[in-house]
Design an enzyme around this catalytic site. Sequence first.
Site, PDB file in Angstrom:
ATOM      1  N   MET A  27       0.847  -1.192   0.000  1.00 43.74           N
ATOM      2  CA  MET A  27       0.000   0.000   0.000  1.00 43.74           C
ATOM      3  C   MET A  27       0.888   1.250   0.000  1.00 43.74           C
ATOM      4  SD  MET A  27      -3.434  -0.927   2.075  1.00 43.74           S
ATOM      5  CE  MET A  27      -2.826  -0.628   3.713  1.00 43.74           C
ATOM      6  N   GLY A  28       2.142   1.101  -0.422  1.00 42.96           N
ATOM      7  CA  GLY A  28       3.043   2.247  -0.500  1.00 42.96           C
ATOM      8  C   GLY A  28       3.572   2.646   0.864  1.00 42.96           C
ATOM      9  N   GLY A  33      11.127  -2.739   5.680  1.00 43.24           N
ATOM     10  CA  GLY A  33      10.403  -4.019   5.690  1.00 43.24           C
ATOM     11  C   GLY A  33       9.942  -4.372   4.285  1.00 43.24           C
ATOM     12  N   HIS A  34       9.293  -3.407   3.614  1.00 46.42           N
ATOM     13  CA  HIS A  34       8.865  -3.642   2.226  1.00 46.42           C
ATOM     14  C   HIS A  34      10.078  -3.951   1.343  1.00 46.42           C
ATOM     15  CE1 HIS A  34       5.537  -0.765   3.488  1.00 46.42           C
ATOM     16  NE2 HIS A  34       4.843  -1.807   3.060  1.00 46.42           N
ATOM     17  N   GLN A  58     -10.285  -2.498   2.684  1.00 48.51           N
ATOM     18  CA  GLN A  58      -9.776  -3.182   3.878  1.00 48.51           C
ATOM     19  C   GLN A  58      -9.727  -2.258   5.094  1.00 48.51           C
ATOM     20  OE1 GLN A  58      -5.892  -4.079   1.822  1.00 48.51           O
ATOM     21  NE2 GLN A  58      -5.032  -3.732   3.844  1.00 48.51           N
ATOM     22  N   GLY A 144       5.034  -9.846   4.444  1.00 48.16           N
ATOM     23  CA  GLY A 144       5.817  -9.781   5.680  1.00 48.16           C
ATOM     24  C   GLY A 144       5.121 -10.498   6.825  1.00 48.16           C
ATOM     25  N   LYS A 146       5.147  -9.666   9.791  1.00 46.80           N
ATOM     26  CA  LYS A 146       4.572  -8.664  10.704  1.00 46.80           C
ATOM     27  C   LYS A 146       3.035  -8.754  10.712  1.00 46.80           C
ATOM     28  CE  LYS A 146       3.749  -4.204  12.099  1.00 46.80           C
ATOM     29  NZ  LYS A 146       2.411  -4.125  11.555  1.00 46.80           N
ATOM     30  N   GLN A 150      -2.698 -11.929   8.248  1.00 46.44           N
ATOM     31  CA  GLN A 150      -2.908 -11.633   6.826  1.00 46.44           C
ATOM     32  C   GLN A 150      -2.242 -12.704   5.960  1.00 46.44           C
ATOM     33  OE1 GLN A 150      -2.725  -7.669   4.745  1.00 46.44           O
ATOM     34  NE2 GLN A 150      -0.626  -8.275   4.361  1.00 46.44           N
TER      35      GLN A 150
HETATM   36  O1  PAF Z   1      -0.062  -5.587   3.694  1.00 43.01           O
HETATM   37  C1  PAF Z   1      -0.496  -4.711   2.908  1.00 43.01           C
HETATM   38  O2  PAF Z   1       0.171  -3.709   2.601  1.00 43.01           O
HETATM   39  C2  PAF Z   1      -1.880  -4.872   2.328  1.00 43.01           C
HETATM   40  O3  PAF Z   1      -2.752  -5.448   3.241  1.00 43.01           O
HETATM   41  C3  PAF Z   1      -1.890  -5.649   0.986  1.00 43.01           C
HETATM   42  C4  PAF Z   1      -1.427  -7.079   1.161  1.00 43.01           C
HETATM   43  C5  PAF Z   1      -1.008  -4.935  -0.025  1.00 43.01           C
HETATM   44  C6  PAF Z   1      -3.318  -5.684   0.425  1.00 43.01           C
HETATM   45  O4  PAF Z   1      -3.831  -4.404   0.221  1.00 43.01           O
END
Ligand code: PAF
Length: 280
Positions: A27-28, A33-34, A58, A144, A146, A150
């Site tokens: 989500m930018g 971490g990303h 979400q 991740g 974290k 999810q």
């Molecule tokens: O973890 C996230 O950033 C979001 O939940 C994802 C997996 C990109 C879905 O919108």
Amino acid sequence: MKVVETCAEMAALCREVDRPLGLVPTMGALHDGHLSLVQQARADNSTLAASIFVNPTQFGPHEDFARYPRSLERDLESLEAEGTDLVFVPPPHEVYPEGFDTWIEPGAVAEGMEGAARPGHFRGVATVVAKLFTITRPDRAYFGQKDGQQVAVIRKMNEDLNLGAEVVTMPTIREPDGLALSSRNAYLSPEEREAAPAVYRALCAAEDVWRRGERDAGRIQRAAHNILGRETLIGAVDYVGIVDADTMRPLATTHEGRPVMIAAAVQLGTVRLIDNVVLG
Ligand code: PAF
């Protein structure tokens, strides 16, 4: 690096590129971490795709969708520096066009913890990830640890719906004081930032009790609550969950030989922090 805004163009490009294709959905507001996911995906695959989409479905009606941090230009620079080939940056109407009305409803794996605290959250996550998988058809997709629940929801959906991606989970990246990196850490005031590592300290205390042989979930939870209770800035502890690390089923006692996740969610000022550790 090609930046793509439409589902049709992204799907067409992903059909043509060299395989394997690795996808990093985000989500930018990218942090280290990303970038650890991006680096792993770059190393594993011939083509690296990422997506940046702040997914409205979400977020609950009283959550932080409007103020969620957005830093597209900086994110694109970081992705380019890591050797990303394709970045999917769809506007909301591309993902959810007028009349959109089909949803993925995850089952028991999404019921507790984040699913209970944030009704509809995992329905939104699963739906957007299913769409991203369908558009890009990744060989591997990276998430991740974290956001441990999810990952479990996405793994189950991927398996149940035969989506065909290998779901790769990468370890949580932490600040030197233990705070898990999160885009939402940017909201913390200096005092809250100082208090925030209590969450990881609480998880470590629970882990320690478990390593010393305690198997009763209530007593393991108490070790975490004791630490969280001492931090006055922590307003509410949403949960300390002791669950099966694959199914997210709550455990009364932790069984030998099955991985266990201890997860916590707390409210610190206006910020909700989540974190987890996996044992065994
Ligand atoms: O973890 C996230 O950033 C979001 O939940 C994802 C997996 C990109 C879905 O919108």
